[in-house]
Design a protein around this motif. Sequence first.
Motif, PDB file in Angstrom:
ATOM      1  N   LEU A 250     109.010 -74.699  97.987  1.00 39.99           N
ATOM      2  CA  LEU A 250     109.882 -73.549  97.827  1.00 39.99           C
ATOM      3  C   LEU A 250     110.040 -73.303  96.336  1.00 39.99           C
ATOM      4  O   LEU A 250     110.457 -74.189  95.592  1.00 39.99           O
ATOM      5  N   ALA A 251     109.645 -72.120  95.901  1.00 37.73           N
ATOM      6  CA  ALA A 251     109.778 -71.760  94.498  1.00 37.73           C
ATOM      7  C   ALA A 251     111.103 -71.031  94.322  1.00 37.73           C
ATOM      8  O   ALA A 251     111.391 -70.067  95.034  1.00 37.73           O
ATOM      9  N   LEU A 252     111.913 -71.496  93.400  1.00 39.20           N
ATOM     10  CA  LEU A 252     113.272 -71.004  93.222  1.00 39.20           C
ATOM     11  C   LEU A 252     113.376 -70.148  91.967  1.00 39.20           C
ATOM     12  O   LEU A 252     112.872 -70.516  90.914  1.00 39.20           O
ATOM     13  N   VAL A 253     114.032 -69.007  92.101  1.00 41.77           N
ATOM     14  CA  VAL A 253     114.363 -68.169  90.960  1.00 41.77           C
ATOM     15  C   VAL A 253     115.869 -67.948  90.988  1.00 41.77           C
ATOM     16  O   VAL A 253     116.450 -67.703  92.050  1.00 41.77           O
ATOM     17  N   HIS A 254     116.504 -68.042  89.818  1.00 44.06           N
ATOM     18  CA  HIS A 254     117.971 -68.021  89.797  1.00 44.06           C
ATOM     19  C   HIS A 254     118.474 -67.395  88.512  1.00 44.06           C
ATOM     20  O   HIS A 254     118.024 -67.727  87.415  1.00 44.06           O
ATOM     21  N   ILE A 255     119.436 -66.473  88.673  1.00 41.12           N
ATOM     22  CA  ILE A 255     120.112 -65.896  87.525  1.00 41.12           C
ATOM     23  C   ILE A 255     121.523 -65.497  87.955  1.00 41.12           C
ATOM     24  O   ILE A 255     121.717 -64.868  88.993  1.00 41.12           O
ATOM     25  N   GLY A 256     122.523 -65.940  87.202  1.00 39.85           N
ATOM     26  CA  GLY A 256     123.899 -65.626  87.552  1.00 39.85           C
ATOM     27  C   GLY A 256     124.641 -66.837  88.085  1.00 39.85           C
ATOM     28  O   GLY A 256     124.330 -67.976  87.753  1.00 39.85           O
ATOM     29  N   ASP A 257     125.634 -66.586  88.952  1.00 47.16           N
ATOM     30  CA  ASP A 257     126.453 -67.685  89.457  1.00 47.16           C
ATOM     31  C   ASP A 257     126.439 -67.819  90.975  1.00 47.16           C
ATOM     32  O   ASP A 257     127.299 -68.508  91.536  1.00 47.16           O
ATOM     33  N   GLN A 270     123.442 -79.742  94.455  1.00 46.42           N
ATOM     34  CA  GLN A 270     123.369 -78.384  93.927  1.00 46.42           C
ATOM     35  C   GLN A 270     122.135 -78.336  93.040  1.00 46.42           C
ATOM     36  O   GLN A 270     121.985 -79.129  92.111  1.00 46.42           O
ATOM     37  N   ILE A 271     121.224 -77.404  93.307  1.00 46.14           N
ATOM     38  CA  ILE A 271     119.948 -77.375  92.589  1.00 46.14           C
ATOM     39  C   ILE A 271     119.840 -76.178  91.642  1.00 46.14           C
ATOM     40  O   ILE A 271     118.775 -75.937  91.068  1.00 46.14           O
ATOM     41  N   THR A 272     120.917 -75.427  91.479  1.00 44.55           N
ATOM     42  CA  THR A 272     120.964 -74.362  90.484  1.00 44.55           C
ATOM     43  C   THR A 272     122.089 -74.662  89.495  1.00 44.55           C
ATOM     44  O   THR A 272     122.962 -75.483  89.750  1.00 44.55           O
ATOM     45  N   HIS A 273     122.029 -73.962  88.372  1.00 46.45           N
ATOM     46  CA  HIS A 273     123.020 -74.141  87.312  1.00 46.45           C
ATOM     47  C   HIS A 273     123.652 -72.785  87.037  1.00 46.45           C
ATOM     48  O   HIS A 273     122.946 -71.805  86.764  1.00 46.45           O
ATOM     49  N   ASP A 274     124.982 -72.717  87.123  1.00 50.18           N
ATOM     50  CA  ASP A 274     125.672 -71.441  86.936  1.00 50.18           C
ATOM     51  C   ASP A 274     125.469 -70.910  85.517  1.00 50.18           C
ATOM     52  O   ASP A 274     125.602 -71.653  84.541  1.00 50.18           O
ATOM     53  N   HIS A 275     125.199 -69.616  85.426  1.00 54.98           N
ATOM     54  CA  HIS A 275     125.084 -68.952  84.124  1.00 54.98           C
ATOM     55  C   HIS A 275     126.404 -68.242  83.824  1.00 54.98           C
ATOM     56  O   HIS A 275     126.501 -67.014  83.877  1.00 54.98           O
ATOM     57  N   THR A 276     127.426 -69.038  83.525  1.00 57.24           N
ATOM     58  CA  THR A 276     128.759 -68.502  83.285  1.00 57.24           C
ATOM     59  C   THR A 276     129.345 -69.080  82.003  1.00 57.24           C
ATOM     60  O   THR A 276     128.890 -70.118  81.505  1.00 57.24           O
ATOM     61  N   VAL A 277     130.371 -68.418  81.505  1.00 58.56           N
ATOM     62  CA  VAL A 277     131.051 -68.906  80.311  1.00 58.56           C
ATOM     63  C   VAL A 277     131.662 -70.274  80.570  1.00 58.56           C
ATOM     64  O   VAL A 277     131.528 -71.201  79.755  1.00 58.56           O
ATOM     65  N   VAL A 278     132.335 -70.428  81.715  1.00 61.60           N
ATOM     66  CA  VAL A 278     133.010 -71.704  81.962  1.00 61.60           C
ATOM     67  C   VAL A 278     132.014 -72.845  82.167  1.00 61.60           C
ATOM     68  O   VAL A 278     132.273 -73.974  81.747  1.00 61.60           O
ATOM     69  N   ASP A 283     129.453 -77.828  80.145  1.00 64.91           N
ATOM     70  CA  ASP A 283     128.283 -78.515  79.592  1.00 64.91           C
ATOM     71  C   ASP A 283     128.554 -79.062  78.198  1.00 64.91           C
ATOM     72  O   ASP A 283     128.036 -80.120  77.821  1.00 64.91           O
ATOM     73  N   GLU A 284     129.357 -78.336  77.433  1.00 65.46           N
ATOM     74  CA  GLU A 284     129.676 -78.771  76.071  1.00 65.46           C
ATOM     75  C   GLU A 284     130.753 -79.843  76.047  1.00 65.46           C
ATOM     76  O   GLU A 284     131.021 -80.436  74.997  1.00 65.46           O
ATOM     77  N   GLY A 285     131.382 -80.074  77.207  1.00 61.58           N
ATOM     78  CA  GLY A 285     132.421 -81.084  77.269  1.00 61.58           C
ATOM     79  C   GLY A 285     133.788 -80.596  76.834  1.00 61.58           C
ATOM     80  O   GLY A 285     134.712 -81.404  76.667  1.00 61.58           O
TER      81      GLY A 285
END
Length: 383
Positions: A250-257, A270-278, A283-285
């Motif tokens: 399965l080829a995955l494409v992801h943009i957004g949350d 969870q195999i996607t990463h949210d593209h959000t400010v929070v 990620d920055e801790g």
Amino acid sequence: MGSLTIGAFARASRLSAKALRRYDELGLLRPARVDAYTGYRYYEATQLARARLVVWLRRIGMPLAGIREVCDLYETDTAAAARAVRDYWARVEAETAARRDLATFLVGQLSVHPAGKDAAMSSNPPTSLTTPPAPPLGIRYAARSDRGLVRETNQDTAYAGSRLLAVADGYGTEGAPASAAAIEAMKSLPDVPGLADLPDLPDLHGLPGLPGGELLSALAESVERANRAVDGFADSGTTLTAMLWTGSRLALVHIGDSRAYLLRDGEFFQITHDHTVVQSMIDEGTLTPEEAASHPQRAILLKALDGTEAHTRPDLHLQDAHPGDRYLLCSDGLFTALPPTRLHRTLTQTDTPTEAVDHLIALTHESGAPDNIACVVADVIPL
């Protein structure tokens, strides 16, 4: 052994004094005490185990937020800490597999076509680079979108077919047509050799030997087409999380949350990463997941499809399919209402994709359903 100065502790833990000060600021590794007059930091020898764990986790590339979670778990539940590391590494391997396939494809093409020759790249890699055929697999799937209990309109779109699984969460005054247009554009797959000939049948055997590089390129082109389709909807856009079935992967494409999850052998990832400010702050801790749930900027996206060229680079991954795998694709209207443990339990206890989708949406309604819901569940089955 008595208290250690920051210099002595840095040498013993193999962390720099600068890193120790940074980890103190982030609450990741606090000193045992700080001198009230000099400001000097002092550590206890018992803190070395946590410090060394930080070193190891940094070496495998784990973000600071993940390190904090693992270290906290390590002090109370080592088995849970081990699971957290395993979950992180599963995501790393999925991302690495996608880059590996693309690199292998490019190496093969560049080897076949030396510099200076005016030849288009072959649509198929050399035989030695072709993935051996896997046992035939198929997918069973269900999709549903729901307005929820609060919103006046439904701007989410869900789609499931024998080749494509997708959810999109529209926003803005024309979010509904934007999300629908993005998924409609994804249905028209680019000219990947053999892919366009796949029939729209639920018992699809697929193309086990389809080159990973071309598959990822095809998905990237599909996202560009979806972004163009969204152009023209005033002040509107959409997220997009989609998976393309090839018969063995399965080829995955992801943009957004919106998100994709995998249930495999009883474990839930969870195999996607949210593209959000929070999420970037997590990620920055500088923000915890618990703080993110109520943060005033939790809905602000860093990436989305909005018809412009900025902020539209998607995440692309390849997932090897295993018999018994169950995938969940959903918008934030589902996963913000139901915690991961509830998702896990529901996907484990329901028999069919249709039953799983219906039950997840029913549970979301029981939790108030404040947002629109898009939900797709797909099972990988032997044929």
